[in-house]
Design a protein around this motif. Structure first.
Motif, PDB file in Angstrom:
ATOM      1  N   LEU A   1      38.841  43.647  41.238  1.00 17.25           N
ATOM      2  CA  LEU A   1      37.500  44.193  41.033  1.00 17.25           C
ATOM      3  C   LEU A   1      37.463  45.137  39.831  1.00 17.25           C
ATOM      4  O   LEU A   1      36.543  45.089  39.011  1.00 17.25           O
ATOM      5  CB  LEU A   1      37.044  44.927  42.288  1.00 17.25           C
ATOM      6  CG  LEU A   1      36.694  44.048  43.500  1.00 17.25           C
ATOM      7  CD1 LEU A   1      36.484  44.911  44.738  1.00 17.25           C
ATOM      8  CD2 LEU A   1      35.457  43.207  43.221  1.00 17.25           C
ATOM      9  N   VAL A   2      38.475  46.000  39.719  1.00 13.83           N
ATOM     10  CA  VAL A   2      38.501  46.944  38.601  1.00 13.83           C
ATOM     11  C   VAL A   2      38.666  46.210  37.279  1.00 13.83           C
ATOM     12  O   VAL A   2      38.028  46.553  36.270  1.00 13.83           O
ATOM     13  CB  VAL A   2      39.625  47.973  38.811  1.00 13.83           C
ATOM     14  CG1 VAL A   2      39.806  48.842  37.573  1.00 13.83           C
ATOM     15  CG2 VAL A   2      39.318  48.846  40.014  1.00 13.83           C
ATOM     16  N   GLN A   3      39.497  45.182  37.244  1.00 20.81           N
ATOM     17  CA  GLN A   3      39.664  44.415  36.013  1.00 20.81           C
ATOM     18  C   GLN A   3      38.365  43.734  35.602  1.00 20.81           C
ATOM     19  O   GLN A   3      38.047  43.662  34.411  1.00 20.81           O
ATOM     20  CB  GLN A   3      40.776  43.382  36.199  1.00 20.81           C
ATOM     21  CG  GLN A   3      42.163  43.993  36.205  1.00 20.81           C
ATOM     22  CD  GLN A   3      43.239  42.983  36.585  1.00 20.81           C
ATOM     23  OE1 GLN A   3      42.944  41.826  36.872  1.00 20.81           O
ATOM     24  NE2 GLN A   3      44.494  43.418  36.593  1.00 20.81           N
ATOM     25  N   ALA A   4      37.621  43.283  36.593  1.00 15.77           N
ATOM     26  CA  ALA A   4      36.332  42.658  36.279  1.00 15.77           C
ATOM     27  C   ALA A   4      35.387  43.672  35.647  1.00 15.77           C
ATOM     28  O   ALA A   4      34.671  43.360  34.682  1.00 15.77           O
ATOM     29  CB  ALA A   4      35.717  42.061  37.540  1.00 15.77           C
ATOM     30  N   VAL A   5      35.362  44.900  36.179  1.00 16.65           N
ATOM     31  CA  VAL A   5      34.515  45.946  35.601  1.00 16.65           C
ATOM     32  C   VAL A   5      34.976  46.286  34.188  1.00 16.65           C
ATOM     33  O   VAL A   5      34.156  46.438  33.269  1.00 16.65           O
ATOM     34  CB  VAL A   5      34.533  47.199  36.495  1.00 16.65           C
ATOM     35  CG1 VAL A   5      33.763  48.340  35.841  1.00 16.65           C
ATOM     36  CG2 VAL A   5      33.940  46.889  37.861  1.00 16.65           C
ATOM     37  N   ASP A   6      36.274  46.404  33.985  1.00 11.49           N
ATOM     38  CA  ASP A   6      36.798  46.749  32.662  1.00 11.49           C
ATOM     39  C   ASP A   6      36.471  45.676  31.632  1.00 11.49           C
ATOM     40  O   ASP A   6      36.207  45.978  30.468  1.00 11.49           O
ATOM     41  CB  ASP A   6      38.311  46.960  32.737  1.00 11.49           C
ATOM     42  CG  ASP A   6      38.687  48.267  33.419  1.00 11.49           C
ATOM     43  OD1 ASP A   6      37.792  49.111  33.573  1.00 11.49           O
ATOM     44  OD2 ASP A   6      39.851  48.422  33.808  1.00 11.49           O
TER      45      ASP A   6
ATOM     46  N   GLU B   1      26.869  46.560  48.012  1.00  9.35           N
ATOM     47  CA  GLU B   1      26.752  45.194  48.496  1.00  9.35           C
ATOM     48  C   GLU B   1      28.030  44.401  48.248  1.00  9.35           C
ATOM     49  O   GLU B   1      28.421  43.552  49.047  1.00  9.35           O
ATOM     50  CB  GLU B   1      25.567  44.486  47.825  1.00  9.35           C
ATOM     51  CG  GLU B   1      24.210  44.937  48.327  1.00  9.35           C
ATOM     52  CD  GLU B   1      24.027  44.654  49.804  1.00  9.35           C
ATOM     53  OE1 GLU B   1      24.362  43.532  50.238  1.00  9.35           O
ATOM     54  OE2 GLU B   1      23.564  45.552  50.525  1.00  9.35           O
ATOM     55  N   MET B   2      28.702  44.690  47.149  1.00 10.14           N
ATOM     56  CA  MET B   2      29.931  43.966  46.812  1.00 10.14           C
ATOM     57  C   MET B   2      31.088  44.326  47.735  1.00 10.14           C
ATOM     58  O   MET B   2      31.943  43.480  48.029  1.00 10.14           O
ATOM     59  CB  MET B   2      30.340  44.262  45.359  1.00 10.14           C
ATOM     60  CG  MET B   2      29.390  43.696  44.328  1.00 10.14           C
ATOM     61  SD  MET B   2      29.864  44.187  42.647  1.00 10.14           S
ATOM     62  CE  MET B   2      28.454  43.573  41.732  1.00 10.14           C
ATOM     63  N   VAL B   3      31.128  45.572  48.191  1.00  8.96           N
ATOM     64  CA  VAL B   3      32.299  46.017  48.950  1.00  8.96           C
ATOM     65  C   VAL B   3      32.010  46.214  50.429  1.00  8.96           C
ATOM     66  O   VAL B   3      32.945  46.516  51.189  1.00  8.96           O
ATOM     67  CB  VAL B   3      32.858  47.344  48.371  1.00  8.96           C
ATOM     68  CG1 VAL B   3      33.224  47.182  46.908  1.00  8.96           C
ATOM     69  CG2 VAL B   3      31.873  48.488  48.553  1.00  8.96           C
ATOM     70  N   ARG B   4      30.777  46.021  50.875  1.00  7.63           N
ATOM     71  CA  ARG B   4      30.444  46.348  52.258  1.00  7.63           C
ATOM     72  C   ARG B   4      31.205  45.490  53.265  1.00  7.63           C
ATOM     73  O   ARG B   4      31.446  45.918  54.397  1.00  7.63           O
ATOM     74  CB  ARG B   4      28.937  46.207  52.493  1.00  7.63           C
ATOM     75  CG  ARG B   4      28.415  44.791  52.376  1.00  7.63           C
ATOM     76  CD  ARG B   4      26.893  44.746  52.534  1.00  7.63           C
ATOM     77  NE  ARG B   4      26.466  45.336  53.800  1.00  7.63           N
ATOM     78  CZ  ARG B   4      25.199  45.481  54.153  1.00  7.63           C
ATOM     79  NH1 ARG B   4      24.236  45.091  53.331  1.00  7.63           N
ATOM     80  NH2 ARG B   4      24.891  46.003  55.321  1.00  7.63           N
ATOM     81  N   GLY B   5      31.622  44.295  52.866  1.00  3.49           N
ATOM     82  CA  GLY B   5      32.355  43.427  53.774  1.00  3.49           C
ATOM     83  C   GLY B   5      33.854  43.635  53.760  1.00  3.49           C
ATOM     84  O   GLY B   5      34.573  42.974  54.515  1.00  3.49           O
TER      85      GLY B   5
END
Length: 487
Positions: free
Chosen positions: A266-271, A347-351
């Motif tokens: 997830l962090v790599q996607a944001v970066d 919404e992305m991390v709620r699950g």
């Protein structure tokens, strides 16, 4: 051993030679009848002792192989299944007990270079530790206690043996850590990063004492059953619950590794989407960890808050890139889109159940104590504690990082600004915790702002110049940021 520094090679060689010297009395084994301390009640003589050594050596090697198998993988590749080694220390003469560790230590595969040095190191270290543990057990009268089935006396002697075993392992490990430049026997010799605090030997000792003690109790149970009328077969039953617990521990670490991989992705996607602030998430996670530790939170919750800091901006994946990189002021509509990024992130991390309260931090890290934040305008105690931690960490890193519209502020100036805004925008407890933590250890981010190539931009305003809004509030609120790249 060419990948090791010369002094580390000499150290490994010295440990290996010392281990061999401990084995010499075992070859040849004595030809006289064995005393009652030998672990086979129905037989005596060298053949019986050789049989016990061979049985325990094969058992140890098999347990190590199983612990490193695909189905029962050890969470730590360097981990050792100690119960069999300690059972040998409680049952056999020192040199014979040390011999039990040798075949398994040499034959079990290693995963990292230098392969030969790792095998030699492991063999020498375990041989010395088992020999010393057996000597301590013998000196404490443990051999007679095991032979007589005197459990209280056997527990005391086993405790002394475990302490010596753990101490030898710790001191030898500490030696190789120091001589290999802060890195255990492995490829690479990078110096520790600035601000890294080396763990003292006694901390390593205390950290390893609890698991080794559990293994020691299992080894003592094996020794008592081996010396009982039920014999060696009954002793093997002790390993069954140990293997189950080892499997459960390995599963836990596999799950933890999967969690880490999820967060990294997830962090790599944001970066990739917003490369300008690459490293910001990791630094916010680090600052959140410092705050949590200063507040006395337990390790599990501290880890969750680290996740919260790392993932706080994951909602930027839902914001158009043109808004994140826009040069010039945002329109009201564009600002409203920016304000949605905490909800996108939630919404992305709620699950992802393992994130726990980190999910609330992702949603509410832009809320302010006075109710002027977003997305819901929560105030005071309505804001989750995790979000208040991340808000301070986020603002601190934003002020101490170079941006297209402002130069990085010195750490003391950023802390003063946070203190000035405490009570209105930030929780004073969190601010003071960060101030205390940085005052004690300094700020040494693992990924610095200088690691990111800064694009050219207009001259930055002075760090203490007048602004329309407190700098910390600008840092905490993307809407208040000056024109340029959006956080």
């Amino acid at each position: 051993m060419e990948a090791l520094p010369a002094r580390a090679r000499m150290y490994v060689t010295g440990v290996a030679v010392a281990g061999l010297l401990c084995l010499l009395p075992a070859v040849p084994l004595p030809s006289a009848p064995l005393p009652r301390t030998v672990p086979l009640p129905s037989a005596s003589g060298p053949d019986a002792l050789w049989g016990a050594v061979a049985s325990l050596a094969v058992l140890y090697a098999g347990c190590e192989r199983m612990a490193r198998s695909r189905h029962l993988g050890a969470p730590n590749p360097g981990g050792t299944f100690h119960p069999v080694l300690l059972a040998a220390a409680f049952l056999l003469p020192p040199s014979a007990a040390a011999l039990v560790a040798l075949p398994g230590a040499l034959l079990i595969p290693v995963d990292q270079r230098p392969f030969l040095a790792r095998r030699i190191w492991r063999a020498g270290q375990l041989t010395l530790a088992v020999w010393a543990a057996s000597r301590a057990h013998l000196a404490a009268g443990g051999r007679e206690a095991v032979a007589d089935g005197d459990v209280p006396a056997a527990l005391g002697a086993a405790g002394a043996s475990v302490l010596v075993f753990c101490l030898v392992l710790t001191l030898l490990d500490r030696g190789i850590l120091a001589l290999a430049g802060g890195v255990p026997v492995r490829r690479g010799n990078r110096a520790p990063r600035p601000g890294y605090r080396r763990t003292t030997w006694w901390r390593l000792f205390l950290r390893s004492l609890a698991p080794v003690t559990v293994h020691g109790l299992a080894g003592l149970m094996m020794a008592l059953l081996w010396r009982s009328p039920y014999g060696p077969v009954a002793a093997l039953l002790v390993l069954l619950p140990m293997c189950v617990s080892w499997w459960a521990f390995a599963q836990y670490h596999r799950e933890r590794a999967a969690h880490q991989a999820t967060i990294r992705a997830l962090v790599q996607a944001v970066d990739i989407k917003d490369g300008y602030t690459r490293g910001h998430s990791e630094r916010v996670g680090q600052a959140s960890t410092m705050i949590a530790r200063e507040l006395g939170m337990d390790d599990e919750r501290t880890e969750v808050l680290r996740f919260a800091g790392i993932l706080h901006d994951v909602g930027k994946l839902g914001v158009p890139t043109r808004l994140l990189t826009k040069d010039g002021p945002l329109t009201p509509e564009e600002r409203r889109v920016i304000e949605l990024h905490p909800e996108y992130g939630h919404e992305m991390v709620r699950g992802i159940s393992f994130l726990g309260e980190a999910r609330a931090a992702v949603l509410h890290h832009h809320e302010r104590l006075d109710g002027s934040g977003y997305p819901y305008g929560l105030a005071g105690g309505q804001i989750p504690e995790s979000a208040r931690v991340v808000a301070v960490a986020d603002a601190f890193d934003a002020m101490t990082s170079n941006r297209s519209y402002s130069r990085a502020r010195p750490v003391p100036v950023a802390l003063e600004e946070l203190q000035r805004c405490a009570g209105d925008h930030f929780d004073p407890r969190m601010v003071e915790a960060l101030v205390r933590a940085i005052g004690r250890t300094g700020w040494h981010p693992a990924v610095t702002a200088e690691d990111v190539r800064q694009p050219p931009g207009p001259p930055a305003p002075p760090a203490t110049g007048p602004v329309d809004e407190p700098a910390a509030a600008q840092a905490a609120d993307a809407v208040a940021d000056p024109p340029g790249v959006r956080r």
